[in-house]
Scaffold this active site. Structure first.
Site, PDB file in Angstrom:
ATOM      1  N   ASP A 107      39.419  76.598   6.629  1.00  0.00           N
ATOM      2  CA  ASP A 107      39.790  75.573   7.975  1.00  0.00           C
ATOM      3  C   ASP A 107      39.353  75.120   9.131  1.00  0.00           C
ATOM      4  O   ASP A 107      38.803  75.677   9.630  1.00  0.00           O
ATOM      5  CB  ASP A 107      40.938  77.112   8.594  1.00  0.00           C
ATOM      6  CG  ASP A 107      42.145  76.500   9.594  1.00  0.00           C
ATOM      7  OD1 ASP A 107      42.465  75.865   9.372  1.00  0.00           O
ATOM      8  OD2 ASP A 107      42.094  77.743  10.160  1.00  0.00           O
ATOM      9  N   ASP A 147      44.862  69.531   7.341  1.00  0.00           N
ATOM     10  CA  ASP A 147      43.367  70.454   7.825  1.00  0.00           C
ATOM     11  C   ASP A 147      42.954  71.973   7.357  1.00  0.00           C
ATOM     12  O   ASP A 147      41.565  72.647   7.491  1.00  0.00           O
ATOM     13  CB  ASP A 147      43.845  70.504   9.303  1.00  0.00           C
ATOM     14  CG  ASP A 147      44.649  71.667   9.732  1.00  0.00           C
ATOM     15  OD1 ASP A 147      45.282  72.234   8.892  1.00  0.00           O
ATOM     16  OD2 ASP A 147      44.945  72.436  11.002  1.00  0.00           O
ATOM     17  N   GLU A 148      43.204  72.317   5.866  1.00  0.00           N
ATOM     18  CA  GLU A 148      43.192  73.645   5.483  1.00  0.00           C
ATOM     19  C   GLU A 148      43.147  73.616   3.300  1.00  0.00           C
ATOM     20  O   GLU A 148      43.802  72.810   3.695  1.00  0.00           O
ATOM     21  CB  GLU A 148      43.746  75.062   6.335  1.00  0.00           C
ATOM     22  CG  GLU A 148      44.963  74.427   5.486  1.00  0.00           C
ATOM     23  CD  GLU A 148      45.892  76.377   6.340  1.00  0.00           C
ATOM     24  OE1 GLU A 148      45.524  77.240   5.467  1.00  0.00           O
ATOM     25  OE2 GLU A 148      47.027  76.639   6.841  1.00  0.00           O
TER      26      GLU A 148
END
Length: 364
Positions: free
Chosen positions: A18, A116-117
Site C-alpha cells: 500500500d 496505489d495498492e
C-alpha cells in the site's frame, strides 16, 4: 455446530503493498518546497466557491483531521495553511505502472486493487526467495530507490491478514502476521479495522456488543448467520484468520481506456485532436503493459452542458497500434455533429480485448 468446515490454507506467502499517501507523495517528490507542509489533493475551495472534495492528503494534513472524501471547504477550515493541488492523474497512473513493473520482477501473480495498492502471491516467486519478508523489503527498497516513494507492506498467509498488516504500521512499515500469531493479532483489533466490514455492519456488531476481534471470536457461527446472512459465514472465518481467496492475477479485463476532464474547456479542433492523440497513446501503452489487443475503439465526448456522446467503431482485426487507435478515434470525432459548446471531457477506450497473439504486428 459449523455450517461449513473450517479449511485454512496457511501454506501461501502473500504480500499486500500500500503506497503511503500516494498522490500527495508524488507531488512532494516532484516539488521539494512541499516537504513538511500540509498538502491536500483537491480543488482549492477559495477558487471554486467552496465546492469540491478531498481526493487524498499527506500525513501532515492528516494531523488536522483532514481525510479523503471530506469537503475541500471543511479541509480549508481545519487547516487554512494547507496547500491544495488539483492533481495530475495522468502522472499518478504513470508512476503506478512503474511500481507494478517492480512487482513483476518478483512474481506474475499480482492483483492490483487500485492505482496505489496490490496483492502479490510470492509462494512460488521468480527469484526462488523463500522469505516473503525479504521480498517485501526488496520491493520497498526498489520503489524508494527507483520511484522515490515509500510504501507499507503486510505479509501473511492470506489476503485478509496481509491487508490488515499493511495498515498496522504506516508510513513505510512492514508487519508480518504468522499463523501462530493470527488470533492474537486479530483479537486486539477494533472491529471497524477489519477489512471488508462496512459502516452499517460495524454499527450492527456494536449493537450486539461486539467491538473487537476477541468479541467476534466468541460469537457462534449460527448467531452471525442469523444476523448477517451469508456475510455471517465470512465474519466467523475472519475472526479466526481464515480466508482462502486467491490472488487473482488473471482478472478478465473487459476494456482499457484513458479519459481526461479539462478545467479549461476545449474549443479548437487542433487542441481536441491533440488530446485524442494523448489518450490514444495512453491506451496503446496500457494494452502493451497488459499484453492485450482489441477490436473496438470507443470515443467519449462530454460537452460543457454535460451532454455526453459515446460512439464506437469495430475494426476487422485486432490491434494495439497507437497511430491506428488515434486515427480511428479522430475519425469518430469528425463524424459527430458539431456542437458549439466547449468540451470538458474526452476519453478513448478499447474493448473486445484478447490476449496478445505472437504473429500479429504490434508496432506502436
Amino acid at each position: 455446530m459449523l455450517i461449513f468446515p473450517l479449511i485454512n490454507d496457511t501454506s501461501r506467502k502473500i504480500i499486500h503493498i500500500d503506497m503511503d499517501a500516494f498522490f500527495a507523495a508524488v507531488e512532494e517528490r516532484d516539488n521539494l518546497a512541499l516537504k513538511g507542509k500540509p498538502v491536500v489533493i483537491g480543488k482549492d475551495p477559495r477558487e471554486t466557491g467552496g465546492r469540491g472534495v478531498v481526493s487524498t492528503c499527506n500525513y501532515e494534513a492528516r494531523k488536522y483531521g483532514i481525510h479523503s472524501a471530506m469537503s475541500s471547504k471543511e479541509a480549508y477550515e481545519r487547516c487554512p495553511k494547507a496547500i491544495f493541488i488539483s492533481g495530475n492523474y495522468e502522472k499518478y497512473r504513470t508512476v503506478g505502472e512503474q511500481i507494478r513493473r517492480i512487482f513483476k520482477r518478483y512474481t506474475d501473480v499480482v492483483e492490483p486493487m487500485s492505482i496505489d495498492e496490490a496483492y502479490l502471491d510470492v509462494t512460488n516467486n521468480k527469484l526462488g526467495i523463500k522469505s516473503a519478508v525479504k521480498i517485501a523489503k526488496l520491493i520497498q527498497h526498489d520503489i524508494w530507490k527507483e520511484v522515490g516513494l515509500t510504501c507499507s507492506a503486510g505479509v501473511s498467509y492470506n489476503k485478509f491478514l496481509a491487508k490488515l498488516a499493511s495498515d498496522f504500521e504506516k508510513p513505510h512499515g512492514l508487519t508480518l502476521v504468522l499463523k501462530e500469531d493470527a488470533l492474537c493479532f486479530l483479537a486486539k483489533l477494533p472491529i471497524e479495522k477489519f477489512h471488508g466490514v462496512g459502516k452499517k455492519s460495524v454499527e450492527k456488531l456494536h449493537d450486539m456488543g461486539i467491538y473487537t476481534g476477541q468479541d467476534l471470536l466468541a460469537v457462534p457461527e449460527m448467531t452471525l448467520i442469523d444476523h448477517f446472512g451469508r456475510f455471517g459465514f465470512d465474519l466467523y472465518r475472519k475472526a479466526r484468520g481464515i480466508s482462502n481467496s486467491p490472488v487473482k492475477s488473471d482478472r478478465i479485463r473487459k476494456s482499457i481506456g484513458s479519459e481526461r476532464t479539462y478545467a479549461k474547456l476545449l474549443y479548437q479542433e487542433t487542441d481536441i485532436k491533440a488530446e485524442i492523440s494523448k489518450n490514444a497513446k495512453r491506451v496503446a501503452a496500457l494494452l502493451q503493459d497488459h499484453k492485450k489487443l482489441g477490436k473496438t475503439i470507443v470515443l467519449k465526448v462530454r460537452y460543457a452542458d454535460f451532454t455526453t456522446l459515446t460512439k464506437r467503431v469495430t475494426l476487422p482485426e485486432l490491434t494495439r497500434n497507437a497511430a491506428q487507435i488515434e486515427q480511428v478515434a479522430g475519425d469518430i470525432f469528425d463524424s459527430l455533429s458539431e456542437n458549439p459548446a466547449g468540451i470538458r471531457l474526452l476519453g478513448v477506450t478499447m474493448t473486445n480485448l484478447e490476449d496478445k497473439v505472437a504473429d500479429i504486428s504490434l508496432d506502436l
